[in-house]
Design an enzyme around this catalytic site. Structure first.
Site, PDB file in Angstrom:
ATOM      1  N   GLY A  38      -2.861   3.783  -0.073  1.00 44.50           N
ATOM      2  CA  GLY A  38      -2.796   3.887  -1.527  1.00 44.50           C
ATOM      3  C   GLY A  38      -1.929   2.780  -2.096  1.00 44.50           C
ATOM      4  N   MET A  70       1.316   1.130  -4.396  1.00 43.30           N
ATOM      5  CA  MET A  70       2.747   1.407  -4.494  1.00 43.30           C
ATOM      6  C   MET A  70       2.970   2.533  -5.501  1.00 43.30           C
ATOM      7  SD  MET A  70       4.084  -2.507  -4.587  1.00 43.30           S
ATOM      8  CE  MET A  70       5.760  -2.148  -5.045  1.00 43.30           C
ATOM      9  N   SER A 105       2.380   5.613  -5.026  1.00 39.91           N
ATOM     10  CA  SER A 105       1.409   6.710  -4.919  1.00 39.91           C
ATOM     11  C   SER A 105       1.939   7.855  -4.051  1.00 39.91           C
ATOM     12  CB  SER A 105       0.080   6.188  -4.361  1.00 39.91           C
ATOM     13  OG  SER A 105       0.237   5.684  -3.052  1.00 39.91           O
ATOM     14  N   LYS A 110       3.101   7.444  -0.641  1.00 38.27           N
ATOM     15  CA  LYS A 110       2.822   7.281   0.795  1.00 38.27           C
ATOM     16  C   LYS A 110       4.067   7.570   1.638  1.00 38.27           C
ATOM     17  CE  LYS A 110       1.666   3.022   0.318  1.00 38.27           C
ATOM     18  NZ  LYS A 110       1.918   2.940  -1.143  1.00 38.27           N
ATOM     19  N   SER A 111       5.201   7.017   1.211  1.00 36.19           N
ATOM     20  CA  SER A 111       6.425   7.246   1.999  1.00 36.19           C
ATOM     21  C   SER A 111       6.803   8.716   1.959  1.00 36.19           C
ATOM     22  CB  SER A 111       7.563   6.371   1.480  1.00 36.19           C
ATOM     23  OG  SER A 111       7.209   5.013   1.628  1.00 36.19           O
ATOM     24  N   GLU A 141       4.735   0.857   5.882  1.00 37.05           N
ATOM     25  CA  GLU A 141       4.465  -0.522   5.450  1.00 37.05           C
ATOM     26  C   GLU A 141       3.572  -1.260   6.454  1.00 37.05           C
ATOM     27  OE1 GLU A 141       5.221  -1.139   2.508  1.00 37.05           O
ATOM     28  OE2 GLU A 141       6.902   0.175   2.037  1.00 37.05           O
ATOM     29  N   GLN A 191       0.741  -2.465   6.195  1.00 37.03           N
ATOM     30  CA  GLN A 191      -0.044  -3.605   5.687  1.00 37.03           C
ATOM     31  C   GLN A 191       0.601  -4.937   6.017  1.00 37.03           C
ATOM     32  OE1 GLN A 191       1.840  -1.674   3.766  1.00 37.03           O
ATOM     33  NE2 GLN A 191       3.015  -2.950   2.379  1.00 37.03           N
TER      34      GLN A 191
HETATM   35  P1  ADP Z   1       4.896   4.714  -2.054  1.00 36.16           P
HETATM   36  O1  ADP Z   1       5.440   4.835  -0.646  1.00 36.16           O
HETATM   37  O2  ADP Z   1       3.416   4.954  -2.124  1.00 36.16           O
HETATM   38  O3  ADP Z   1       5.318   3.449  -2.747  1.00 36.16           O
HETATM   39  P2  ADP Z   1       6.894   6.671  -2.704  1.00 36.16           P
HETATM   40  O4  ADP Z   1       6.700   7.849  -1.792  1.00 36.16           O
HETATM   41  O5  ADP Z   1       7.978   5.702  -2.323  1.00 36.16           O
HETATM   42  O6  ADP Z   1       5.516   5.913  -2.911  1.00 36.16           O
HETATM   43  O7  ADP Z   1       7.263   7.152  -4.186  1.00 36.16           O
HETATM   44  C1  ADP Z   1       6.485   8.094  -4.873  1.00 36.16           C
HETATM   45  C2  ADP Z   1       7.323   8.590  -6.061  1.00 36.16           C
HETATM   46  O8  ADP Z   1       7.510   7.510  -6.974  1.00 36.16           O
HETATM   47  C3  ADP Z   1       6.677   9.666  -6.885  1.00 36.16           C
HETATM   48  O9  ADP Z   1       6.898  10.954  -6.354  1.00 36.16           O
HETATM   49  C4  ADP Z   1       7.366   9.510  -8.235  1.00 36.16           C
HETATM   50  O10 ADP Z   1       8.546  10.265  -8.291  1.00 36.16           O
HETATM   51  C5  ADP Z   1       7.782   8.033  -8.257  1.00 36.16           C
HETATM   52  N1  ADP Z   1       7.027   7.194  -9.201  1.00 36.16           N
HETATM   53  C6  ADP Z   1       7.546   6.158  -9.907  1.00 36.16           C
HETATM   54  N2  ADP Z   1       6.594   5.527 -10.634  1.00 36.16           N
HETATM   55  C7  ADP Z   1       5.425   6.182 -10.408  1.00 36.16           C
HETATM   56  C8  ADP Z   1       4.059   6.014 -10.858  1.00 36.16           C
HETATM   57  N3  ADP Z   1       3.704   5.031 -11.710  1.00 36.16           N
HETATM   58  N4  ADP Z   1       3.133   6.882 -10.386  1.00 36.16           N
HETATM   59  C9  ADP Z   1       3.484   7.867  -9.543  1.00 36.16           C
HETATM   60  N5  ADP Z   1       4.728   8.072  -9.077  1.00 36.16           N
HETATM   61  C10 ADP Z   1       5.705   7.248  -9.500  1.00 36.16           C
END
Ligand code: ADP
Ligand code: ZN
Length: 202
Positions: free
Chosen positions: A14, A16, A18, A20-21, A91, A93
Site C-alpha cells: 500500500g 505511505m 496506509s 502497513k507498519s 520497507e 520496496q
Molecule cells: P505505513 O507503514 O503504511 O506508512 P503507518 O502504519 O506507519 O503506515 O501509519 C499509519 C497511521 O498513519 C494511521 O493509523 C494514521 O494514524 C496515520 N496517518 C497519517 N496520515 C494519514 C493519512 N493520510 N491516511 C491514513 N492514515 C494517516
C-alpha cells in the site's frame, strides 16, 4: 507421523500512511503471543525517517528490528531457518531482487515470511520487487490511506518538493532530500510531469 511446518509468504502492500507498519507490528505481536520465534528486519534506507533499530508506525507504536542493506543479510542474520518461525521485513520496496529468492527459500523451509512495503513509487509505478513479491505470495493485503485532499481512500503518494509535485525524471529513491509525501486518491493525484517530450505525450 512427523509434523512438517508449512511456510508461506504474506505481503502487506500500500501507499505511505496506509497502515502497513501498524499491520506488520500487529502480526508480529500476535506471533510473539503464540510464543513463536520471530525475527524482524527493515531496510537501512529508511533510517532517515525512523530509528535504525526498530519498525515504527506513524502512530508511534514500535518494535525492535535489525537494519539490513541487502536482502541476503536476512539469511545470514537468522542462521538456521529451522530455529525461526516468523520472519518479518519492513520497507521491502527498498531491497534488491534477492528478496524474492530469500522469501521463497525461507517459505520452503517452513518459515512464515511477512513483507511490508510501498508497492508504488511517486510516479504511481511498481516499486522495487513489491509487484513480484505480491505475485508469488500466498496472501496479499493491500491497504489504502486517506486522501489528504478529499478524504476518499488514497492509493497514490504525491511527492512534493517545495510544495510542488515532483517531476517524473527525479530518482525514485532520494537520500537526504527535502521532499515530502502526501497520500492522495487517483483523482487528486497529479501525475509527475516529464521534463521533455511533453507535447508528444498529449
Ligand atoms: P505505513 O507503514 O503504511 O506508512 P503507518 O502504519 O506507519 O503506515 O501509519 C499509519 C497511521 O498513519 C494511521 O493509523 C494514521 O494514524 C496515520 N496517518 C497519517 N496520515 C494519514 C493519512 N493520510 N491516511 C491514513 N492514515 C494517516
Ligand atoms: Zn482525493
Amino acid at each position: 507421523m512427523t509434523h512438517q511446518r508449512v511456510g508461506r509468504i504474506e505481503i502487506v502492500a500500500g501507499v505511505m500512511f496506509s497502515g502497513k507498519s501498524e499491520e506488520l507490528i500487529r502480526r508480529v505481536r500476535r506471533a510473539l503471543i503464540a510464543r513463536r520465534q520471530v525475527r524482524v528486519f527493515k531496510s537501512h534506507l529508511d533510517a532517515r525517517y525512523e530509528g535504525l533499530h526498530h519498525v515504527s508506525s506513524h502512530t508511534g507504536v514500535a518494535i525492535d528490528a535489525a537494519p539490513i542493506d541487502r536482502a541476503e543479510e536476512v539469511l545470514r542474520l537468522i542462521g538456521d531457518p529451522d530455529t525461526v518461525d516468523v520472519v518479518a521485513v519492513d520497507e521491502a520496496q527498498f531491497l534488491d531482487g534477492a528478496i524474492v529468492e530469500v522469501a521463497t527459500h525461507l517459505a520452503e523451509r517452513g518459515v512464515r515470511v511477512i513483507c511490508a512495503g510501498t508497492d508504488t513509487d511517486f510516479r504511481g509505478e511498481p516499486f522495487g520487487m513489491m509487484g513480484h513479491l505480491m505475485a508469488i505470495a500466498e496472501d496479499v493485503t493491500k491497504l489504502q490511506a486517506i486522501c489528504v485532499r478529499c478524504g476518499d481512500l488514497a492509493s497514490r503518494n504525491q511527492r512534493l518538493v517545495n510544495g510542488e509535485p515532483a517531476h517524473w525524471n527525479m530518482p525514485v529513491v532520494l537520500v537526504g532530500g527535502s521532499e515530502s509525501y502526501e497520500a492522495r486518491c487517483r483523482r487528486c493525484f497529479q501525475v509527475p510531469r516529464q521534463d521533455t517530450d511533453q507535447v508528444a505525450l498529449l
